[in-house]
Design a protein around this motif. Structure first.
Motif, PDB file in Angstrom:
ATOM      1  N   HIS A  63       0.367  -1.398  -0.157  1.00  0.00           N
ATOM      2  CA  HIS A  63       0.078   0.178  -0.280  1.00  0.00           C
ATOM      3  C   HIS A  63       0.859   1.654   0.089  1.00  0.00           C
ATOM      4  O   HIS A  63       0.149   2.451   0.195  1.00  0.00           O
ATOM      5  CB  HIS A  63      -1.024  -0.232   1.265  1.00  0.00           C
ATOM      6  CG  HIS A  63      -1.983  -1.268   1.470  1.00  0.00           C
ATOM      7  ND1 HIS A  63      -3.014  -1.706   0.556  1.00  0.00           N
ATOM      8  CD2 HIS A  63      -1.609  -2.228   1.850  1.00  0.00           C
ATOM      9  CE1 HIS A  63      -3.032  -3.037   1.078  1.00  0.00           C
ATOM     10  NE2 HIS A  63      -2.299  -3.609   1.728  1.00  0.00           N
ATOM     11  N   HIS A 154      -8.904   2.745   5.295  1.00  0.00           N
ATOM     12  CA  HIS A 154      -8.379   1.372   5.013  1.00  0.00           C
ATOM     13  C   HIS A 154      -7.796   1.558   3.744  1.00  0.00           C
ATOM     14  O   HIS A 154      -8.321   1.646   2.692  1.00  0.00           O
ATOM     15  CB  HIS A 154     -10.275   1.152   4.698  1.00  0.00           C
ATOM     16  CG  HIS A 154      -9.543  -0.474   4.313  1.00  0.00           C
ATOM     17  ND1 HIS A 154     -10.929  -1.814   5.361  1.00  0.00           N
ATOM     18  CD2 HIS A 154      -9.049  -0.990   2.961  1.00  0.00           C
ATOM     19  CE1 HIS A 154     -10.343  -2.606   4.481  1.00  0.00           C
ATOM     20  NE2 HIS A 154      -9.455  -3.079   3.600  1.00  0.00           N
ATOM     21  N   ASN A 199      -7.700   0.604   9.698  1.00  0.00           N
ATOM     22  CA  ASN A 199      -7.834  -0.996   9.154  1.00  0.00           C
ATOM     23  C   ASN A 199      -6.342  -1.861   9.215  1.00  0.00           C
ATOM     24  O   ASN A 199      -5.288  -0.706   8.508  1.00  0.00           O
ATOM     25  CB  ASN A 199      -8.540  -1.139   7.751  1.00  0.00           C
ATOM     26  CG  ASN A 199      -8.525  -2.006   6.935  1.00  0.00           C
ATOM     27  OD1 ASN A 199      -9.232  -3.226   8.174  1.00  0.00           O
ATOM     28  ND2 ASN A 199      -8.068  -2.514   6.444  1.00  0.00           N
ATOM     29  N   ASN A 203      -0.140  -3.533   9.768  1.00  0.00           N
ATOM     30  CA  ASN A 203       0.512  -3.496   8.287  1.00  0.00           C
ATOM     31  C   ASN A 203       1.794  -3.488   7.719  1.00  0.00           C
ATOM     32  O   ASN A 203       2.667  -2.973   7.418  1.00  0.00           O
ATOM     33  CB  ASN A 203      -0.207  -3.616   6.826  1.00  0.00           C
ATOM     34  CG  ASN A 203      -1.295  -4.884   6.635  1.00  0.00           C
ATOM     35  OD1 ASN A 203      -1.475  -4.962   7.551  1.00  0.00           O
ATOM     36  ND2 ASN A 203      -2.125  -4.723   5.664  1.00  0.00           N
ATOM     37  N   MET A 331      -4.535 -16.595   8.023  1.00  0.00           N
ATOM     38  CA  MET A 331      -3.349 -17.736   7.394  1.00  0.00           C
ATOM     39  C   MET A 331      -3.515 -17.390   8.673  1.00  0.00           C
ATOM     40  O   MET A 331      -2.454 -16.242   9.506  1.00  0.00           O
ATOM     41  CB  MET A 331      -2.790 -17.568   6.815  1.00  0.00           C
ATOM     42  CG  MET A 331      -2.483 -15.998   6.198  1.00  0.00           C
ATOM     43  SD  MET A 331      -1.386 -15.923   4.847  1.00  0.00           S
ATOM     44  CE  MET A 331      -2.003 -13.848   4.866  1.00  0.00           C
ATOM     45  N   ALA A 445      -7.271  -6.227  -3.014  1.00  0.00           N
ATOM     46  CA  ALA A 445      -6.298  -5.207  -2.142  1.00  0.00           C
ATOM     47  C   ALA A 445      -4.558  -5.897  -2.564  1.00  0.00           C
ATOM     48  O   ALA A 445      -4.041  -4.371  -2.665  1.00  0.00           O
ATOM     49  CB  ALA A 445      -6.351  -5.175  -0.498  1.00  0.00           C
ATOM     50  N   LYS A 452      -9.525 -12.982  -7.570  1.00  0.00           N
ATOM     51  CA  LYS A 452      -9.594 -13.072  -6.522  1.00  0.00           C
ATOM     52  C   LYS A 452     -10.438 -13.446  -5.980  1.00  0.00           C
ATOM     53  O   LYS A 452     -11.067 -12.119  -5.282  1.00  0.00           O
ATOM     54  CB  LYS A 452      -8.018 -12.938  -5.773  1.00  0.00           C
ATOM     55  CG  LYS A 452      -7.538 -13.278  -4.066  1.00  0.00           C
ATOM     56  CD  LYS A 452      -6.457 -12.560  -4.171  1.00  0.00           C
ATOM     57  CE  LYS A 452      -6.118 -13.501  -2.442  1.00  0.00           C
ATOM     58  NZ  LYS A 452      -5.138 -13.288  -1.882  1.00  0.00           N
ATOM     59  N   TYR A 454     -14.233 -13.358  -3.517  1.00  0.00           N
ATOM     60  CA  TYR A 454     -14.164 -13.735  -1.345  1.00  0.00           C
ATOM     61  C   TYR A 454     -15.318 -14.361  -1.575  1.00  0.00           C
ATOM     62  O   TYR A 454     -16.065 -14.104  -0.236  1.00  0.00           O
ATOM     63  CB  TYR A 454     -13.757 -12.714  -0.430  1.00  0.00           C
ATOM     64  CG  TYR A 454     -11.746 -12.750  -0.220  1.00  0.00           C
ATOM     65  CD1 TYR A 454     -11.870 -14.080   0.840  1.00  0.00           C
ATOM     66  CD2 TYR A 454     -11.052 -12.178  -1.574  1.00  0.00           C
ATOM     67  CE1 TYR A 454     -10.381 -13.734   0.999  1.00  0.00           C
ATOM     68  CE2 TYR A 454      -9.549 -12.023  -1.086  1.00  0.00           C
ATOM     69  CZ  TYR A 454      -9.409 -12.393  -0.220  1.00  0.00           C
ATOM     70  OH  TYR A 454      -8.093 -13.038   0.138  1.00  0.00           O
TER      71      TYR A 454
HETATM   72  P1  P53 Z   1      -6.182  -9.413  -0.625  1.00  0.00           P
HETATM   73  C1  P53 Z   1      -2.137  -9.015   3.226  1.00  0.00           C
HETATM   74  C2  P53 Z   1      -2.401 -10.436   4.601  1.00  0.00           C
HETATM   75  C3  P53 Z   1      -3.990 -10.318   5.070  1.00  0.00           C
HETATM   76  C4  P53 Z   1      -4.996  -9.209   4.901  1.00  0.00           C
HETATM   77  O1  P53 Z   1      -6.345  -9.652   1.114  1.00  0.00           O
HETATM   78  C5  P53 Z   1      -4.815  -8.491   4.231  1.00  0.00           C
HETATM   79  C6  P53 Z   1      -3.868  -7.854   3.218  1.00  0.00           C
HETATM   80  C7  P53 Z   1      -3.212  -7.062   2.266  1.00  0.00           C
HETATM   81  O2  P53 Z   1      -3.582  -6.660   1.152  1.00  0.00           O
HETATM   82  O3  P53 Z   1      -5.318  -6.856   3.866  1.00  0.00           O
HETATM   83  C8  P53 Z   1      -6.703  -7.608   4.336  1.00  0.00           C
HETATM   84  O4  P53 Z   1      -7.481  -8.727  -0.937  1.00  0.00           O
HETATM   85  C9  P53 Z   1      -7.690  -6.233   3.674  1.00  0.00           C
HETATM   86  C10 P53 Z   1      -8.419  -5.828   2.625  1.00  0.00           C
HETATM   87  C11 P53 Z   1      -8.143  -6.577   1.850  1.00  0.00           C
HETATM   88  C12 P53 Z   1      -8.054  -8.354   2.225  1.00  0.00           C
HETATM   89  O5  P53 Z   1      -7.702  -8.831   3.388  1.00  0.00           O
HETATM   90  O6  P53 Z   1      -5.565  -8.861  -1.225  1.00  0.00           O
HETATM   91  O7  P53 Z   1      -8.028  -5.360   5.224  1.00  0.00           O
HETATM   92  O8  P53 Z   1      -8.523  -4.651   2.190  1.00  0.00           O
HETATM   93  O9  P53 Z   1      -8.631  -7.090   0.649  1.00  0.00           O
HETATM   94  C13 P53 Z   1      -7.612  -9.934   1.628  1.00  0.00           C
HETATM   95  O10 P53 Z   1      -6.934 -10.971  -0.878  1.00  0.00           O
END
Ligand code: P53
Length: 494
Positions: A63, A154, A199, A203, A331, A445, A452, A454
């Protein structure tokens, strides 16, 4: 019944990943508007015009896209920017919220885009069109008795603040953010009770660790100062929010990754403890306990960091602690000093591959037990109500001839995580909410991909911007509806 009667079930999205309408009704630009798509093994790129007028791109590193000296962020004609249109929640929120209500949501997490309220971040008067938009969204939620859970940041600092002030390493952003918080708290004080300040605040430095040798002391210097300024801004917002409405419940938001030692080598046990400190506790301790952990000095020293911290800041941090601890969980990661072990190849996941776990197509470990571990560990540390505000499986979905989408892999992922939550609750953890990530498909993100996915709701949109944006239900839609209707019981029996 494991889950308390008033347990909040729902889903979550973020403004810049869902709304689209990036240049509509006076909205200012944010970083993702100058960021291209990427994939699991190619970084998203930040685009710019350099000092000689030539277009260029630089890896966005999550980011914090850095561009060359003298260059200006720019939207380039030949590039595709997935967030510009996203899934057009801006114009379709009524249809989407209706579908959320059909699933039985009692909570819906979304974020307010600062750049819709203050396009450049530092105006004295807010943009009325932006205020009207969110009022209408929150009213729509209320119509169905859905509690909005609102993040006010965010990853989307107005781009003008990055350009004109140098972003969050400048203390001036504290007051600008607090003023923005004051405007939205006041405006929506009767519509919104649950608020989150930043948010995945952790990170900033946690991902510097993941980049390993690529991160310099200078990066850490900036990263830790950014965090300090955001901690002060967050604490001030908490204090102000409680003045505006004492009923507000205001939380932090941590990217929750469960870290394990890769082996029982004592060096790994210690490395893992240090990982929890730098990655997870560093932010949670300041925001929930009101002070820096004892290990903070070690971290600053390790990276030669000298922070600008005033006595007054420390007082504010002490007073402005959060009412609840909220976090995302996707994870676990393995921490080891044994570099000969097979490494995980994924975006934002790191460390050695865990032989006991399976991995998603983006290299993220499927580990519901890691969620129970996180819940129990964190609840014991802070004894505050917890909310799991993001959890989900990013996966490729196939649309069948008849339009149906059989996403049993997603159902399995969520079922196992709901079971883990129930086990933690049985063990005494005060978990009050669950909002699954990307309850509707949105732009990723990390990679900027649409594929990808969800969501429990499919959106017809691809990675080149083709698609009708039509919504349709996946199998997981009916399944989650049943989860909510039975207050989680169906996950414990089948
Ligand atoms: P995306 C990294 C690791 C875990 C969560 O992620 C993360 C990230 C950064 O991308 O971000 C959060 O879309 C975040 C959301 C994001 C979501 O996890 O990369 O708060 O904005 O979309 C899932 O698969």
């Amino acid at each position: 019944m494991t889950f308390p009667k008033n347990f909040l079930w729902g889903g979550a999205i973020a403004a810049n990943q869902a709304e689209g309408a990036y240049n509509v009704d006076g909205r200012g630009l944010v970083q993702t508007d100058v960021t291209t798509g990427g994939s699991v093994n190619s970084s998203r790129m930040t685009t710019y015009i350099d000092k000689d007028g030539n277009p260029g791109k630089a890896p966005s590193m999550g980011h914090n896209g850095r561009i060359p000296e003298g260059a200006k962020f720019a939207v380039l004609e030949d590039e595709y920017y997935p967030n510009h249109k996203a899934v057009d929640f801006y114009h379709r929120y009524k249809e989407d919220i209706k579908l959320f209500a059909e699933m039985g949501y009692s909570v819906f997490r979304l974020s307010i885009s600062w750049a819709r309220i203050f396009p450049n971040g530092d105006e004295t008067e807010p943009n009325q069109a932006g205020l009207d938009f969110y009022r209408s969204v929150f009213e729509e939620c209320r119509k169905y008795n859905i509690e909005p859970l609102v993040s006010i940041w965010h990853f989307d600092t107005p781009l003008a603040l990055e350009v004109n002030y140098g972003g969050w390493s400048n203390r001036k952003l504290i007051d600008l953010y607090v003023n923005y918080a004051k405007v939205v708290f006041t405006e929506y004080k009767d519509l919104v009770k649950y608020w989150l300040t930043f948010n995945e605040i952790n990170n900033t430095t946690m991902f510097l660790d993941i980049y390993g040798d690529a991160a310099t002391d200078e990066d850490y210097q900036e990263g830790y100062q950014v965090l300090h300024n955001q901690f002060v801004a967050s604490a001030k917002a908490v204090l102000l929010g409680h003045e505006i409405n004492p009923e507000f419940m205001i939380g932090n938001m941590i990217c929750g990754i469960t870290f394990y030692p890769g082996t029982c080598d004592p060096a790994d046990i210690l490395a893992n403890q240090h990982k929890w400190e730098s990655g997870i506790y560093y932010c949670g301790d300041v925001q929930a306990k009101g002070k820096y952990g004892t290990y903070a000095k070690r971290l600053w020293k390790e990276h030669n960091v000298t922070l600008d911290i005033t006595e007054e800041d420390l007082e504010i941090l002490k007073k402005g602690t959060v009412d609840m601890y909220t976090f995302s969980y996707y994870m676990s990661n393995n921490v080891t000093t044994h570099t000969d072990q097979e490494q995980v190849a994924g975006n934002f996941s790191s460390g050695a591959k865990n032989p006991y776990l399976t991995y998603s197509d983006w290299g993220w470990a499927h580990d519901p037990t890691g969620l129970q571990y996180y819940l129990e560990k964190i609840y014991d540390r802070y004894e505050l109500p917890l909310m799991l505000v993001e959890n989900g499986l990013g996966a490729f979905d196939t649309v069948e001839e008849d339009g149906s989408i059989h996403d049993d892999y997603r159902i399995d992922y969520h079922r196992a995580h709901v079971k883990a939550m129930s086990d933690a609750i049985d063990n005494g953890v005060d978990l009050i909410a669950y909002t699954t990530w990307g309850c509707i498909d949105i732009v990723s993100a990390g990679t900027g991909e649409m594929r990808k996915r969800y969501g429990f709701i499919y959106v017809d949109m691809d990675d080149e911007g083709n698609g009708t944006l039509n919504r349709s239900k996946k199998d997981s839609f009916e399944w989650y509806k049943e989860v909510i209707a039975t207050n989680g019981q169906n996950c414990l029996t089948d």
